[in-house]
Enzyme design. Structure first.
Site, mmCIF file in Angstrom:
data_model
loop_
_atom_site.group_PDB
_atom_site.id
_atom_site.type_symbol
_atom_site.label_atom_id
_atom_site.label_comp_id
_atom_site.label_asym_id
_atom_site.label_seq_id
_atom_site.Cartn_x
_atom_site.Cartn_y
_atom_site.Cartn_z
ATOM 1 N N LYS A 183 0.858 -1.188 0.000
ATOM 2 C CA LYS A 183 0.000 0.000 0.000
ATOM 3 C C LYS A 183 0.890 1.232 0.000
ATOM 4 O O LYS A 183 2.074 1.145 0.370
ATOM 5 C CB LYS A 183 -0.887 -0.009 1.266
ATOM 6 C CG LYS A 183 -2.121 0.845 1.175
ATOM 7 C CD LYS A 183 -3.284 0.161 0.476
ATOM 8 C CE LYS A 183 -4.471 1.068 0.360
ATOM 9 N NZ LYS A 183 -5.655 0.392 -0.181
ATOM 10 N N ASP A 215 -7.232 4.557 -4.130
ATOM 11 C CA ASP A 215 -7.835 4.329 -2.815
ATOM 12 C C ASP A 215 -8.461 5.670 -2.442
ATOM 13 O O ASP A 215 -8.751 6.480 -3.336
ATOM 14 C CB ASP A 215 -6.775 3.877 -1.791
ATOM 15 C CG ASP A 215 -7.393 3.382 -0.479
ATOM 16 O OD1 ASP A 215 -7.980 2.292 -0.463
ATOM 17 O OD2 ASP A 215 -7.318 4.103 0.546
HETATM 18 P P1 NDP Z 1 -13.229 7.690 -1.839
HETATM 19 O O1 NDP Z 1 -12.183 8.719 -1.598
HETATM 20 O O2 NDP Z 1 -13.813 7.575 -3.195
HETATM 21 O O3 NDP Z 1 -14.426 7.867 -0.797
HETATM 22 C C1 NDP Z 1 -14.234 7.820 0.577
HETATM 23 C C2 NDP Z 1 -15.517 8.238 1.261
HETATM 24 O O4 NDP Z 1 -15.364 8.104 2.669
HETATM 25 C C3 NDP Z 1 -15.876 9.680 1.003
HETATM 26 O O5 NDP Z 1 -17.262 9.806 1.017
HETATM 27 C C4 NDP Z 1 -15.223 10.411 2.170
HETATM 28 O O6 NDP Z 1 -15.851 11.640 2.482
HETATM 29 C C5 NDP Z 1 -15.427 9.409 3.290
HETATM 30 N N1 NDP Z 1 -14.318 9.507 4.253
HETATM 31 C C6 NDP Z 1 -12.988 9.424 4.009
HETATM 32 N N2 NDP Z 1 -12.281 9.582 5.125
HETATM 33 C C7 NDP Z 1 -13.179 9.809 6.106
HETATM 34 C C8 NDP Z 1 -13.068 10.038 7.485
HETATM 35 N N3 NDP Z 1 -11.869 10.086 8.097
HETATM 36 N N4 NDP Z 1 -14.221 10.184 8.183
HETATM 37 C C9 NDP Z 1 -15.436 10.117 7.574
HETATM 38 N N5 NDP Z 1 -15.599 9.891 6.261
HETATM 39 C C10 NDP Z 1 -14.491 9.741 5.537
HETATM 40 O O7 NDP Z 1 -12.578 6.306 -1.374
HETATM 41 P P2 NDP Z 1 -13.040 4.829 -1.735
HETATM 42 O O8 NDP Z 1 -14.515 4.756 -1.879
HETATM 43 O O9 NDP Z 1 -12.178 4.354 -2.834
HETATM 44 O O10 NDP Z 1 -12.575 4.029 -0.429
HETATM 45 C C11 NDP Z 1 -13.414 3.842 0.705
HETATM 46 C C12 NDP Z 1 -12.892 2.705 1.551
HETATM 47 O O11 NDP Z 1 -12.877 1.510 0.764
HETATM 48 C C13 NDP Z 1 -11.476 2.862 2.085
HETATM 49 O O12 NDP Z 1 -11.375 2.194 3.329
HETATM 50 C C14 NDP Z 1 -10.637 2.117 1.050
HETATM 51 O O13 NDP Z 1 -9.410 1.683 1.587
HETATM 52 C C15 NDP Z 1 -11.573 0.952 0.765
HETATM 53 N N6 NDP Z 1 -11.340 0.262 -0.486
HETATM 54 C C16 NDP Z 1 -11.393 0.919 -1.693
HETATM 55 C C17 NDP Z 1 -11.213 0.225 -2.870
HETATM 56 C C18 NDP Z 1 -11.376 0.856 -4.196
HETATM 57 O O14 NDP Z 1 -11.361 0.127 -5.197
HETATM 58 N N7 NDP Z 1 -11.564 2.156 -4.306
HETATM 59 C C19 NDP Z 1 -10.868 -1.214 -2.860
HETATM 60 C C20 NDP Z 1 -10.911 -1.822 -1.538
HETATM 61 C C21 NDP Z 1 -11.116 -1.087 -0.419
HETATM 62 P P3 NDP Z 1 -15.500 12.970 1.672
HETATM 63 O O15 NDP Z 1 -16.308 12.898 0.402
HETATM 64 O O16 NDP Z 1 -15.947 14.072 2.580
HETATM 65 O O17 NDP Z 1 -14.039 12.940 1.436
#
Ligand code: NDP
Length: 444
Positions: free
Chosen positions: A126, A166
């Site tokens: 990562k 991510d």
């Molecule tokens: P994005 O950046 O697209 O979205 C993340 C979302 O979570 C946003 O809505 C964001 O809010 C919110 N968020 C982020 N940090 C915080 C926080 N500290 N507190 C509250 N809300 C938060 O990321 P992804 O959808 O890609 O990833 C989401 C999760 O899924 C992560 O844990 C990632 O590691 C995991 N993941 C992702 C994969 C992928 O293919 N993308 C694959 C496997 C796992 P805001 O809009 O305000 O930033």
């Protein structure tokens, strides 16, 4: 002291101030106790656990860039290459102010087992930076990405380490990173996944993590005599994973009623309008207040609260440790019967235990969100073949992979006498393949 306890002590002692990494190692090692006890002599002599919890390589670097006012800024960049026993390193890059070595190590460690569970030949790692893309212009994001890759390109490659997106890294960032890699190396190769369709990306990669989460949830419910049809689903997050989880939940006959971002959350009893959500988040990169303003049935709340809504199935899809013990209690009290993790480690250890003890079907992220990395590996295959598969081809392979993952972890849990404990099943199934490969490859 048992081998597992010795290693846990060592991890805490040698990696101070990295609580997320301690948490991830503890969750995995606890559920591997039975496997490790059976093979303790060999594993100890080979120092297998010491090697497993120590990254192969940790690259930490400075990322200087110039903002729109001409001010030089500096962020911390990192790539943790954790384990390449079963294939080239694979795992995302995260851009968020909360990124530090401990967070990236927890994510990289989890990635080893997740990648193994997909059944595809990919190792775990990562990376990321504490750079915050929020509020930055496109030019600033490009300047950061180019500087980040100017250091990272030395350590990645199509057969060595293939990063992906991510939190904070979507199509725009991958495009800038790829352009700079190509410029520096002269190589047009599959060094990143999540690429745009016009330059080697895979159809269905964008949807893969969210869709895969629902394919696995559907299979888990089916195997437990339940179904998604007509069920109410609570989702957190409003990013890539959450959006496509919501879309697939609708397609499978369920009604997703919530989503959230880092400032607030939406309750929409008519069900989340996924096209509107995409407009607000993917196109306008705006806050969820704009969703509520455009949708009369929706109510916006400041802060946290998604897990207080009455639902049958909960899908945490935002970030680590977003579902704590009080949230778990609220879910159980409201009749929720299944929790499947779309994010990485969104449920705290005590909440996980509470949910499992309450008889909730609980599937950990390393299995439930593996559809993203699995489809990234399919993107790597297409890049190697210099071919592009159709959306349907990729989607059907994704579905098969998710169904197989569920059966593998279900079988592993049964074999080791922990039927229905999908956390243990996922860790055991993921670990056995990696351990076998590590032992076969000697002391490296
Ligand atoms: P994005 O950046 O697209 O979205 C993340 C979302 O979570 C946003 O809505 C964001 O809010 C919110 N968020 C982020 N940090 C915080 C926080 N500290 N507190 C509250 N809300 C938060 O990321 P992804 O959808 O890609 O990833 C989401 C999760 O899924 C992560 O844990 C990632 O590691 C995991 N993941 C992702 C994969 C992928 O293919 N993308 C694959 C496997 C796992 P805001 O809009 O305000 O930033």
């Amino acid at each position: 002291m048992s081998y597992v306890d010795e290693i846990m002590d060592k991890v805490v002692r040698e990696n101070p101030a990295q609580p997320e990494f301690h948490q991830a190692v503890q969750e995995v090692l606890e559920s591997l106790r039975v496997v490790i006890d059976r093979n303790e002599e060999t594993y100890r002599r080979q120092a297998l656990l010491e090697r497993l919890v120590t990254p192969e390589r940790q690259i930490l670097f400075r990322v200087p860039w110039v903002d729109d006012k001409g001010q030089v800024r500096v962020n911390n960049g990192m790539r943790i290459q954790f384990n390449s026993a079963i294939g080239p390193i694979k795992g995302g890059l995260r851009l968020h102010p909360s990124v530090n070595v401990g967070v990236v190590k927890f994510l990289g460690f989890e990635q080893i087992f997740k990648n193994s569970l997909t059944g595809l030949p990919i190792g775990g790692g990562k990376g990321g930076s504490d750079f915050d893309p929020k509020g930055k212009s496109d030019r600033e994001v490009m300047a950061f990405c180019q500087s980040f890759m100017t250091e990272l390109y030395k350590y990645v490659g199509a057969n060595m380490d293939v990063p992906a997106g991510d939190i904070g890294v979507g199509a725009r960032e991958i495009g800038y990173l790829y352009g700079q890699y190509k410029r520096l190396t002269g190589l047009y190769e599959g060094v990143l996944t999540g690429k745009g369709l016009s330059y080697g990306g895979s159809l269905a990669r964008k949807e893969a993590t969210g869709y895969g989460l629902l394919y696995l949830t559907d299979e888990m419910l089916r195997c437990n005599g339940k179904s998604l049809e007509g069920k109410t689903v609570a989702v957190s997050g409003a990013g890539n994973v959450a959006t496509y989880a919501i879309e697939k939940a609708w397609q499978l006959g369920a009604k997703p009623v919530t989503c959230s971002d880092s400032t607030g959350w939406i309750y929409d009893p008519d069900g989340i309008d996924v096209e509107l959500l995409k407009q607000v988040k993917e196109v306008r990169r705006a806050r969820l207040t704009e969703y509520a303003a455009a949708r009369p049935s929706a109510v916006y709340h400041e802060g946290k609260g998604v897990w207080t809504v009455k639902c049958d199935v909960a899908l945490p899809c935002a970030t680590q440790n977003e579902l704590g013990l009080e949230d778990a209690k609220a879910l159980v009290a409201n009749g929720c019967f299944a929790v499947c993790e779309g994010a990485n480690m969104p449920t705290t250890l005590d909440a996980t235990k509470y949910l499992q003890d309450s008889g909730i079907l609980f599937c950990p992220g390393k299995a439930a969100n593996a559809g993203g990395v699995a489809t990234s590996a399919l993107e790597m295959s297409q890049n190697s073949e210099r071919l592009s598969w159709t959306f349907e081809e990729v989607d059907s392979k994704l579905k098969n992979i998710m169904v197989n993952i569920f059966h593998n972890l279900d079988d592993a849990a049964r074999e080791y006498g922990m039927e229905g404990n999908y956390v243990a099943g996922a860790n055991i199934a993921g670990f056995l393949k990696v351990a076998d490969a590590m032992l076969a490859q000697g002391v490296v």
